[in-house]
Design a protein around this motif. Structure first.
Motif, mmCIF file in Angstrom:
data_model
loop_
_atom_site.group_PDB
_atom_site.id
_atom_site.type_symbol
_atom_site.label_atom_id
_atom_site.label_comp_id
_atom_site.label_asym_id
_atom_site.label_seq_id
_atom_site.Cartn_x
_atom_site.Cartn_y
_atom_site.Cartn_z
ATOM 1 N N CYS A 174 8.060 -6.078 -5.047
ATOM 2 C CA CYS A 174 7.611 -6.558 -3.971
ATOM 3 C C CYS A 174 6.119 -6.382 -3.066
ATOM 4 C CB CYS A 174 8.821 -4.989 -2.954
ATOM 5 S SG CYS A 174 8.058 -4.985 -1.173
ATOM 6 N N ARG A 175 5.742 -7.126 -2.438
ATOM 7 C CA ARG A 175 4.491 -7.172 -1.826
ATOM 8 C C ARG A 175 4.557 -7.623 -0.165
ATOM 9 N NH1 ARG A 175 0.257 -12.220 -2.827
ATOM 10 N NH2 ARG A 175 -1.518 -10.561 -1.692
ATOM 11 N N VAL A 176 3.781 -6.108 0.466
ATOM 12 C CA VAL A 176 3.426 -5.969 1.291
ATOM 13 C C VAL A 176 2.435 -6.174 1.889
ATOM 14 C CG1 VAL A 176 4.003 -3.889 3.591
ATOM 15 C CG2 VAL A 176 5.222 -3.671 1.310
ATOM 16 N N ARG A 177 2.993 -7.212 3.083
ATOM 17 C CA ARG A 177 1.679 -8.207 3.690
ATOM 18 C C ARG A 177 0.855 -6.721 4.409
ATOM 19 N NH1 ARG A 177 1.344 -9.228 8.438
ATOM 20 N NH2 ARG A 177 2.920 -10.265 10.349
ATOM 21 N N PRO A 178 -0.674 -7.544 4.666
ATOM 22 C CA PRO A 178 -1.271 -6.041 5.860
ATOM 23 C C PRO A 178 -0.908 -6.720 6.924
ATOM 24 C CG PRO A 178 -3.361 -8.461 4.950
ATOM 25 C CD PRO A 178 -1.395 -8.615 4.072
ATOM 26 N N VAL A 179 -1.255 -5.918 8.050
ATOM 27 C CA VAL A 179 -1.591 -6.366 9.564
ATOM 28 C C VAL A 179 -2.405 -6.871 9.429
ATOM 29 C CG1 VAL A 179 -1.182 -5.269 11.748
ATOM 30 C CG2 VAL A 179 -0.267 -4.244 9.917
ATOM 31 N N SER A 192 7.218 -7.300 5.644
ATOM 32 C CA SER A 192 5.806 -7.154 6.774
ATOM 33 C C SER A 192 5.919 -6.033 7.058
ATOM 34 C CB SER A 192 6.415 -8.618 7.656
ATOM 35 O OG SER A 192 5.858 -8.068 9.584
ATOM 36 N N PRO A 193 4.784 -5.443 7.483
ATOM 37 C CA PRO A 193 4.383 -3.727 7.490
ATOM 38 C C PRO A 193 4.290 -3.470 9.408
ATOM 39 C CG PRO A 193 2.326 -4.686 8.245
ATOM 40 C CD PRO A 193 3.720 -5.796 7.523
#
Ligand code: ADP
Ligand code: MG
Length: 721
Positions: free
Chosen positions: A353-358, A649-650
């Protein structure tokens, strides 16, 4: 009568006229008496005068003769001069001959040099061909030169004898001319004495005219004598000069001859000294000749022995090679087994899993931070705050927002390189639109994603395996939109492609007309990517929207050949940027949008089902339910490896979609592992010799299985209706 007689005398000469005139002026009477003694005197005088005039005439004739003689002398002198010139020519010839003789001497010098070279070569260690040839050629040349020199010597001697003969003849001629000139001189002196007598007589007679003329004649004679003296002196000097030159030439010729003789003697001596050397050389030559005759036999024998030895060594090397090859194959199999085991332990299907930055301009950062959080002690856990409830998701690995492209790639690179060993690999980027799928797969030019990094890694990995292995890397780009395949590298991107079964009965699938490019460098990759993007953009009105509703596949084929073992491998790496996974409410969508949503839903569900069936080892895997799974059938089944990168997406507004994505990820991950694998794992876990890594993985798997069972029971959740 007498007067008439006198008158006759006066007619003979003008001088007599002067004496007759006074006689005529006297009267006849006086004449008879007074002039009788005078007349007698006059008669005497006239007779004397007559005699004198006769003498003068004779002297004139003599003078003419002398003149003639003088001219004769001059002619002789000219002839002598000519002779002198001829002699000079002869001297020049002699000089030329002398020069030639000097040239011969040089040649003799060369001969001597040749002899020296011969003697030096004779002193050198024997070299069969070279020495033999040299001696033969040089001695023949020497002999030839000797013969020529002797012939030349003979010719010179002949010339010299001819010259001597000529000289003798010339000397004889000179003596004769000297004799004639002395005779002439004697004659001249007698003439002169006679003339002097006459002169004295004339002087005694008192005739001044005669005296004057005679003195003139004497002057002429004196001049002539002087001229003759000069002539003689010149002749003498010329004679001397000639003798001197002849002498010099003779001396020179003699010295040259002497030198030539000496040289000849030297050459003879050298030849005599060379003869023993020649004999030795001939002896050596014969000896070597015998050896050379024996050589083919010896060579054949040596070759046969060498062949035997080589065959023996080749046999040994070949058996060693066979042994090595066997070991290599065993090691390769072991490596593959280990790899498979590792993958089995990790799971053939890994979910990250990869959470992208804002991003700038998105919602409040503080609010966002609370929605997705990470476990600082466990990089496989992710917490999501949904409607006040903290949901925990456990995956194989979670990349936090600050994770770099490089870190992400490091996690997938072992999968990428495994396709060099012949494995098929699929890497999917899954998630809603805007969650970072394209960023992870393609990246940005200054920080490329998995696609470009994977190809770069493949290039470096295959170059390391050279020269044993030769690899060919080909690339295709395909888009699946509304369940149709588009060839993104073809000439016509709107052309629809079909998936067909190979006619060879192997059960393999292929896409007729799919364009493949062979790539060998980063430049090639960039060109291919640019072409794919361009074709994708031309086929739609809004690329961003379009790309979120279609799957983009980069298919990399790595075919290898080992020239030493003849081993071949073929692996396929499928890098898939999936369409956005966001759900579309059926009420809100209609027309083409509804169709797009249905197609995306269908293909993503089919992907989930296929992975589910594969992990559960179902006998039937529903590959044909979508174009995506059908196309990737080869790369999903068998011992192929799959990696699912779930993008999150955060943002708070995306939380419900993030929940869906993570639930999909967990569903894929939590598929029941087959009983055989399970039992083996249990047996392995009971073993005491498990490695720490192995233990860690086992614990994780057990933990994970328990959790998922619980999850399934509680929720009985079906992903995607
Ligand atoms: P998707 O392909 O899933 O629709 P994108 O890859 O287009 O999403 O990403 C959406 C936006 O977020 C882009 O502007 C992209 O640059 C940015 N983004 C995504 N992931 C990252 C990341 N890890 N770091 C920085 N920016 C990112
Ligand atoms: Mg995208």
């Amino acid at each position: 009568m007498k007067r008439r007689q006198y008158f006759l005398y006066t007619k003979k000469t003008k001088i007599t006229t002067l004496f007759i005139i006074p006689l005529l002026c006297v009267s006849p009477n006086q004449r008879t008496e007074e002039c009788k003694p005078c007349v007698s005197q006059l008669f005497i005088f006239c007779s004397v005068m007559l005699h004198l005039s006769q003498d003068v005439e004779a002297l004139r004739g003599e003078l003419c003769r002398k003149d003639e003689e003088c001219r004769e002398q001059e002619r002789r002198l000219a002839a002598l001069e000519q002779q002198v010139q001829e002699r000079t020519g002869v001297i020049v010839q002699l000089q030329q001959q002398l020069e030639e003789a000097a040239q011969r001497r040089q040649e003799l010098q060369l001969l001597r040099d040749g002899e020296e070279t011969l003697s030096r070569q004779a002193a050198l260690p024997l070299q069969v061909k070279y020495v033999t040839k040299t001696v033969e050629v040089e001695s023949a040349q020497s002999k030839q030169a000797l013969i020529e020199a002797q012939a030349h010597n003979q010719a010179l001697q002949e010339q010299l004898s001819v010259q001597r003969q000529l000289l003798r003849e010339l000397e004889q001629q000179l003596h004769e001319s000297q004799r004639s000139s002395s005779q002439l001189r004697q004659q001249l002196s007698t003439d002169r004495s006679r003339l002097n007598g006459l002169l004295s007589k004339a002087v005694g007679g008192g005739n001044t005219e005669v005296t004057h003329r005679l003195s003139k004649i004497l002057v002429y004679e004196g001049e002539m004598e002087r001229a003759q003296g000069q002539l003689e002196a010149e002749m003498q000097s010329l004679e001397e000069e000639k003798n001197r030159v002849i002498e010099e030439a003779f001396i020179r010729a003699e010295s040259e001859m002497k030198a030539v003789h000496e040289n000849l003697a030297g050459v003879r001596m050298n030849l005599l000294t060379l003869q023993p050397a020649l004999r030795t050389l001939t002896c050596d030559y014969n000896c070597l000749k015998r050896q050379v005759q024996d050589f083919p036999y010896m060579l054949e024998k040596a070759i046969t022995e060498a062949k035997q030895e080589i065959c023996q060594v080749i046999g040994e090397v070949s058996s060693a090679n066979q042994e090595l090859l066997r070991k290599y194959k065993r090691e390769m199999n072991l490596r593959k087994k280990c790899h498979n085991e590792l993958v089995r332990l990790k799971g053939n299907i890994r979910v990250l899993c990869r959470v992208r930055p804002v991003c700038a301009g998105e919602t409040d950062a503080a609010d966002t931070k609370n929605k997705v959080t990470f476990d600082p002690d466990d990089d496989a856990v992710l917490y999501l705050s949904n409607k006040g409830k903290l949901m925990t998701f456990e995956l194989d690995k979670v990349f936090p927002t600050q994770a770099t492209q490089e870190e992400v790639f490091q996690e997938v690179q072992s999968l990428v390189t495994s396709c060099i060993d012949g494995f098929n690999v699929c890497i999917f980027a899954y998630g809603q639109t805007g969650s970072g799928k394209t960023y992870t797969m393609e990246g940005v030019p200054e920080d490329p994603g998995i696609n470009q990094r994977a190809l770069r890694l493949l290039f470096s990995a295959v170059s390391e395996k050279k020269p044993d292995w030769d690899y060919k890397i080909t690339v295709s780009m395909v888009e699946i939109y509304n369940e149709t395949l588009r060839n993104l590298l073809g000439d016509n991107p709107n052309e629809k492609l079909d998936i067909k079964m190979c006619p060879d009965g192997s059960g393999q699938l292929y896409v007729p007309g799919l364009t493949e490019f062979t790539v060998e460098s980063v430049e090639d990759i960039n060109k291919v990517f640019d072409l794919g993007h361009m074709n994708r953009a031309t086929a739609c009105t809004n690329l961003n929207e379009h790309s979120s509703r279609s799957h983009a596949l980069l298919i990399v084929t790595v075919a290898g050949f080992n020239s030493s073992t003849g081993h071949r491998t073929s692996g396929k790496l499928n890098l898939v940027d999936l369409a956005g996974s966001e759900r579309i409410t059926k009420s809100g969508a209609e027309g083409s949008r509804l169709r797009e949503a249905q197609c995306i839903n269908k293909s993503l569900s089919a992907l989930g089902d296929v992975i589910n069936a594969l992990r559960s080892k179902h006998s039937h895997v529903p590959f044909r339910n979508s174009r995506l799974t059908y196309l990737l059938q080869d790369s999903l089944s068998g011992d192929s490896k799959t990696l699912m990168m779930v993008q999150v997406s955060p943002l708070e507004s995306n939380v419900s979609e993030s929940v869906c994505s993570l639930k999909f990820a967990q569903r894929v991950r939590s598929v029941e592992i087959g009983p055989s694998s399970s039992s083996r794992r249990q047996a392995e876990s009971s073993s005491t010799s498990s490695s720490p890594t192995h233990d860690g993985v086992e614990i994780k798997l057990v933990k994970f299985r328990e959790k998922m069972l619980k999850y399934n029971l509680e929720n009985n959740l079906k992903f995607r209706e």
